[in-house]
Design a protein around this motif. Structure first.
Motif, short mmCIF file in Angstrom:
data_model
loop_
_atom_site.label_atom_id
_atom_site.label_comp_id
_atom_site.label_asym_id
_atom_site.label_seq_id
_atom_site.Cartn_x
_atom_site.Cartn_y
_atom_site.Cartn_z
N LEU B 784 1.05 -1.31 0.20
CA LEU B 784 0.01 -0.12 0.22
C LEU B 784 0.91 1.17 -0.02
N PRO B 787 0.39 6.25 3.25
CA PRO B 787 -0.06 7.68 3.25
C PRO B 787 0.77 8.63 4.10
N TRP B 789 1.27 9.91 6.76
CA TRP B 789 1.84 9.95 8.04
C TRP B 789 1.39 8.60 8.57
N ALA B 790 0.11 8.20 7.97
CA ALA B 790 -0.44 7.07 8.80
C ALA B 790 0.64 5.84 8.60
N VAL B 791 0.74 5.20 9.46
CA VAL B 791 1.42 3.90 9.48
C VAL B 791 1.01 2.83 9.15
N GLU B 792 1.80 1.69 8.51
CA GLU B 792 0.93 0.54 8.21
C GLU B 792 1.07 -0.14 9.33
N PRO B 793 -0.27 -0.86 9.49
CA PRO B 793 -0.72 -1.56 10.59
C PRO B 793 0.23 -2.66 11.01
N ARG B 794 0.77 -3.31 10.17
CA ARG B 794 1.51 -4.56 10.31
C ARG B 794 2.61 -4.35 11.38
N ASP B 795 3.41 -3.41 11.25
CA ASP B 795 4.43 -3.37 12.35
C ASP B 795 4.19 -2.96 13.56
N ASN B 796 3.21 -2.16 13.21
CA ASN B 796 2.71 -1.54 14.45
C ASN B 796 1.85 -2.24 15.53
N ALA B 797 1.46 -3.28 14.90
CA ALA B 797 0.76 -4.19 15.57
C ALA B 797 1.37 -4.70 17.01
N PRO B 801 -1.38 0.74 20.22
CA PRO B 801 -2.07 1.52 18.80
C PRO B 801 -2.00 2.73 18.23
N LEU B 802 -1.75 3.47 19.15
CA LEU B 802 -1.77 4.96 18.80
C LEU B 802 -0.26 5.51 18.87
N ARG B 804 2.24 5.36 17.05
CA ARG B 804 2.96 5.14 15.82
C ARG B 804 3.70 6.23 15.39
#
Lengths: 220, 812
Positions: B784, B787, B789-797, B801-802, B804
């Motif tokens: 993907l 964006p 600033w948004a993070v990709e969820p995978r690593d942040n898992a 959650p916030l 990032r």
């Protein structure tokens, strides 16, 4: 006349058994159904799309979609159909039947689960049993689409944050190389565990005949 | 344990000091001023020294005292202070108020004071004249309740609330009044002279419920919100109904003969009074909201408008003799939403504090005087009448709830079950309002002393017995509870989705009901009302605002984390920990260190996670002020953490805490357990030692706002008013833009650990870049497009959650 009436009653009895609605409620809903479908046997997306009151609902697409989603009709099929009959219509509606004083705790639990499943299905548009990030984003975008000048970026950001939240709640031990591919139903249940649904996912279906009100309403 | 003891002695000390002070002060009161409406009592001179010099001396007096001039405000001040000290007193030891409601304690202290006054033959203060009560003491109490009414649940249950408040109160008054009248016919009791009107009047007085104590219990054990709001709303509107009935019966009690037509006139009047109050309230509410639209330049007086308009609504309603309580309640309900968006965060906090403060002072005083008066007035004790009053009050309340619930249940989506009904019935404590009403009864009512006694009895009985026992009882029968603390984005998103779904489904089946009206109102609100009433009228979705709030909180947490260098927020840490422990040797880190951290946490930190506003007790403010306090604390702690001692190895970036640990690095190397304890002692050497740094950290809050990147992020998302911080923010931003190139990199990593903030610029950005690079390599860009600033969820898992920020890519 009498015969057809008993036949109708018989049919209603069936439906009442299946959905738990009372005769009155079924009758009301049937009238509404006919009104929506233009006295046809089935109802199509276009019928629902044209409801004026629904026009401003940001997640209209999802709501209408839910009616044509076979998963919501208590059948073991997946996929969506183009037309639904009254029975299916009623089935979908029955998700929102409020509990009464006699409802036991287990029943309440089942009802809650059904509602969650309904919500989940609204997200999971491709029927694969997981809500992917893209799907989630789409819903959030739609949800915020009527809120004025909030850009897509915001919606995305929020969806992402929400997704992260899900991931961190459900898979705390995930290594950095793993990828959280989507929310499964179990995870979905988990994240909404504490959310009160009793007062939010119920509609008091009217018992009395409200056809006059309904007319006024649908014209409005 | 010894702490407790010393605290208690402290409490006693305070009380006694004050008692003596009070007594001393009243000792020198020379003569009472005449005047009908003195709030404070005529107090007999104690043969004390005459305070002021004799008049005949013509010389210029060197020293004069004019006590009479200041007597009233002076004594009011002392009483208020005394009551407030009492309040401080039993909040010192916090646990008391959990088991014994505050009102009980206040009454008890009042009793003690009353006892002392009685023993020295001091006359009780005749505080509660009718005017003083209705014009000065009642408005703050109702304003408090009205302003802090939880709006959403209230409107969701408005039918039930009004049903119980209006019909329930009528039911109680008439039921109790009639049965008492029947009792009065029994000769044995000797109360035949009380006629029906007086009985009804009295019954009205004691059917005003005031369940402050119950509400705080409900809140503590987070009982389901339907029950909560019905009790809350009932007490509020039932005050209105009671006061109206009170005035009516007061009038009727005077009349020699009551004609049937008077009954109808009474009903008509009742409606006029109620709806008139409603109308005035809404009118003034909108005017107030509209006014605050233009107050952005005069922030100092913003809060004033709120009070003045609500008081004005109250007074105007009094002027026309319509329900002033209704007026002030609807006024505050109406304006609250708009006003809070218009005024600045500071003003908003001020408003809330002052509303709370006035309300609780008023109520404290009333309860306090209740105690005093109980001892010092003449009582007329009549066993029969008083016991039957108690009995009827219980029976009619119970019956009322039972019957009224049966009637309202079919109209409720979620019916009240037996447990809820028990909670409702048992929550019917009598309180301040009843006491005040009975105390202000006109003197021509022959049995006023008996009424006063009976009312005090019932108040004491319900407040002490029910108030103390309701918590264990409610917990015992296990009333359905609602989890109100869900502060997650998912929960917010889904409750929105549910609302829209419900509205949609209702549209589909063509019903008009709750969701439909709510939907319509919201649209109307956004299209019309907000445009007119709110300066910055872009509607903000609650999801977005929650999101902002969470971001803000997390920023706070990060800063907090940074501060004590190990006071890591548990959530981050535990997630991190768990992840690590699944890996390899990190287990060591767990037990002692974690405990240590928790210790430090519990000592140093606010409970940031606490939900801010949600519900508010009658006596406690919503704690949204924390955020700013946290900022201030941040300032100190950031400085503290910049002490040399806190970085054992300056080269090691602390930020590793937040990043996934580079492979092969041992966690312990970065968190040597020893460091955990370093924090607190060295505060003294804060900024002085780092004069060079001060240039950057000159203003504490700014420096911390530098760290608050997520907020700036949000600025890009939505409109500017990231409430409390915006000011600081702006400054911080401007600085940032003016500062060197390193700013961009530090922008991208919020939780910029302290050393980053003060380390040489290039070093900083360099290490940051390294980190980021390393990190990105690890995660490998997903398919993907990222964006901005948004993070990709995978690593942040792996993380909170916030949290990032560390992984935000710098803006391109």
């Amino acid at each position: 006349m009498g015969a057809s009436q008993t036949r109708a009653e018989h049919q209603y009895q069936d439906l009442a058994d299946k959905t738990g609605f009372s005769f009155e409620q079924i009758k009301n809903l049937f009238q509404r159904f006919q009104q929506l479908s233009g006295n046809e046997e089935t109802i199509s997306r276009a019928n629902l799309d044209s409801i004026p009151a629904l026009a401003n609902n940001p997640i209209r697409k999802q709501i209408i979609g839910a009616f044509f989603d076979k998963r919501n009709q208590h059948q073991d099929e997946v996929g969506s159909c183009d037309q639904i009959g009254f029975e299916q219509f009623l089935m979908v509606m029955s998700h929102f039947r409020p509990p009464n004083l006699r409802t036991t705790d287990e029943e309440k639990e089942t009802m809650r689960k059904e509602k969650l499943r309904f919500l989940f299905n609204m997200h999971d548009s491709d029927n694969d049993g997981t809500i992917t990030l893209a799907e989630y984003r789409k819903v959030v975008e739609e949800l915020l689409s009527k809120s004025g000048e909030i850009g897509q970026e915001t919606a995305k950001a929020i969806a992402d944050a929400a997704m992260l939240e899900v991931a961190s709640i459900n898979v705390p031990n995930m290594g950095p190389e793993e990828f959280y591919e989507g929310i499964t139903f179990e995870h979905f249940e988990e994240i909404l565990k504490g959310l009160e649904m009793e007062s939010r996912m119920h509609i008091r279906f009217l018992d009395v005949d409200t056809s006059t009100m309904r007319c006024g309403k649908s014209q409005s | 344990m010894d702490i407790n003891i010393s605290r208690r002695t402290g409490v006693l000390l305070i009380i006694f000091t004050f008692l003596s002070l009070l007594h001393g002060s009243s000792g020198e009161i020379p003569s009472k001023p005449t005047g009908g409406v003195t709030i404070l009592p005529p107090v007999k001179p104690d043969n004390g020294p005459q305070a002021f010099p004799d008049a005949e001396k013509a010389n210029l007096p060197v020293f004069t005292m004019d006590y009479a001039r200041i007597q009233i405000p002076f004594e009011i001040t002392l009483w208020v202070l005394l009551a407030s000290f009492a309040k401080i007193g039993f909040h010192v030891y916090h646990k008391i108020t959990i088991w014994v409601p505050e009102s009980c304690l206040l009454i008890s202290i009042g009793l003690i004071v009353g006892g002392i006054m009685y023993s020295v033959h001091e006359e009780p203060p005749a505080v509660l004249t009718s005017n003083a009560f209705f014009l000065y003491m009642l408005p703050p109490i109702v304003l408090d309740s009205g302003y802090f009414m939880p709006t959403r649940p209230f409107f969701e249950n408005i039918g039930t609330v009004l049903w119980f408040a209006v019909v329930g109160t009528l039911w109680n008054s008439i039921g109790i009044g009639m049965s008492l009248f029947a009792i009065c016919q029994i000769e044995a009791f000797g109360v035949q002279d009380i006629n029906l009107q007086e009985n009804l009047l009295f019954a009205t007085i004691i059917s005003a419920v005031d369940p402050v104590a119950v509400l705080s219990v409900f809140e503590d054990i987070s009982v389901n919100e339907q029950l909560y709001i019905v009790v809350f709303g009932e007490c509020l509107f039932n005050d209105a109904v009671t006061v109206v009935l009170y005035n009516m019966f007061n009038f009727v009690a005077d009349m020699p003969v009551v004609e049937p037509v008077d009954v109808f006139l009474g009903v008509a009047r009742f409606l006029v009074v109620g709806f008139g109050g409603l109308g005035f309230g809404i009118l003034f509410g909108f005017v107030a909201a509209f006014t605050t639209r233009f107050t952005s330049r005069v922030k100092e007086i913003e809060p004033l408008f709120i009070f003045m308009y609500s008081y004005l609504a109250y007074l105007v309603a009094e002027l026309f003799a319509i329900s002033s309580i209704m007026a002030i309640v609807t006024c505050s309900l109406t304006m609250k939403y708009y006003v809070e968006e218009n005024v600045s965060q500071r003003s908003c906090t001020t408003i809330r504090h002052v509303v709370k403060m006035l309300g609780s002072i008023s109520e404290t005083l009333i309860f306090f005087f209740l105690g005093v008066v109980t001892i010092t007035t003449e009582h007329e004790w009549n066993w029969g009448y008083i016991l039957f009053t108690l009995l009827f009050a219980f029976v009619w309340r119970g019956l009322g709830v039972l019957v009224l619930t049966q009637i309202i249940n079919p109209f409720r989506t979620i019916p009240f079950n037996m447990k809820d009904q028990f909670g409702l019935a048992y929550g019917g404590l009598r309180g301040a309002i009843s006491f005040a009403l009975v105390f202000t009864l006109p003197d021509h009512i022959g049995r006023k002393p008996l009424f006063v006694t009976a009312t005090i009895c019932i108040i004491l009985f319900t407040v002490f017995l029910q108030g103390i026992s309701i918590r264990p009882l409610i917990e015992f029968i296990n009333v359905r509870r609602t989890n109100r603390d869900l502060d997650t984005i998912n929960a917010e998103v889904h409750s929105r989705i549910m609302e829209h779904t419900m509205a949609g489904i209702e549209d589909l089946c063509g019903q008009w009901s709750h969701f439909y009206w709510k939907d319509k109102f919201l649209r109307f609100n956004n299209l019309v009302l907000r445009r007119i009433l709110i300066r910055d009228n872009r509607a903000e979705s609650s999801i977005v605002s929650l999101y902002k709030k969470l971001e803000l909180q997390n920023a706070m947490e990060i800063l907090d984390t940074v501060t004590g260098d190990i006071t890591v927020v548990p959530s981050i840490l535990s997630i991190y920990e768990e992840k690590k422990s699944s890996g390899k040797p990190k287990k060591k880190f767990q037990a002692p260190d974690l405990k240590n951290m928790h210790d430090i946490l519990s000592k140093n930190m606010y409970r940031i996670r606490q939900r801010t506003v949600a519900y508010t007790t009658k006596h406690a403010l919503p704690n949204d002020s924390h955020a700013r306090e946290i900022l201030i604390r941040r300032h100190t702690s950031i400085r503290r953490s910049m002490r040399p001692g806190s970085f054992q190895a300056p080269g090691v970036p602390k930020s590793h805490k937040y990043f996934s640990l580079p492979a092969g690095e041992s966690l312990d190397s970065k968190f040597p357990p020893g460091r955990l304890s370093v924090t607190d002692d060295e505060e003294t050497m804060s900024e002085m030692a780092y004069p060079s740094r001060r240039s950057r950290f000159g203003q504490p809050s700014r420096s911390s706002s530098r760290g608050m990147m997520p907020l700036r992020r949000l600025d890009t998302l939505t409109e500017a008013s990231v409430d409390m911080l915006d000011e600081n923010q702006r400054r911080g931003t401007s600085r940032k833009t003016s500062s060197s190139s390193s700013s961009s990199s530090s922008d991208s990593r919020i939780p910029a650990p302290p050393h980053q903030l003060h380390s040489p610029v290039d070093n900083d950005s360099g290490s940051a870049d390294n980190l980021r690079n390393g990190h990105e390599e690890e995660e490998g860009e997903p398919s993907l497009p990222p964006p901005s600033w948004a993070v990709e969820p995978r690593d942040n898992a792996t993380q909170n959650p916030l949290l990032r920020r560390p992984q935000w890519n710098p803006k391109k």
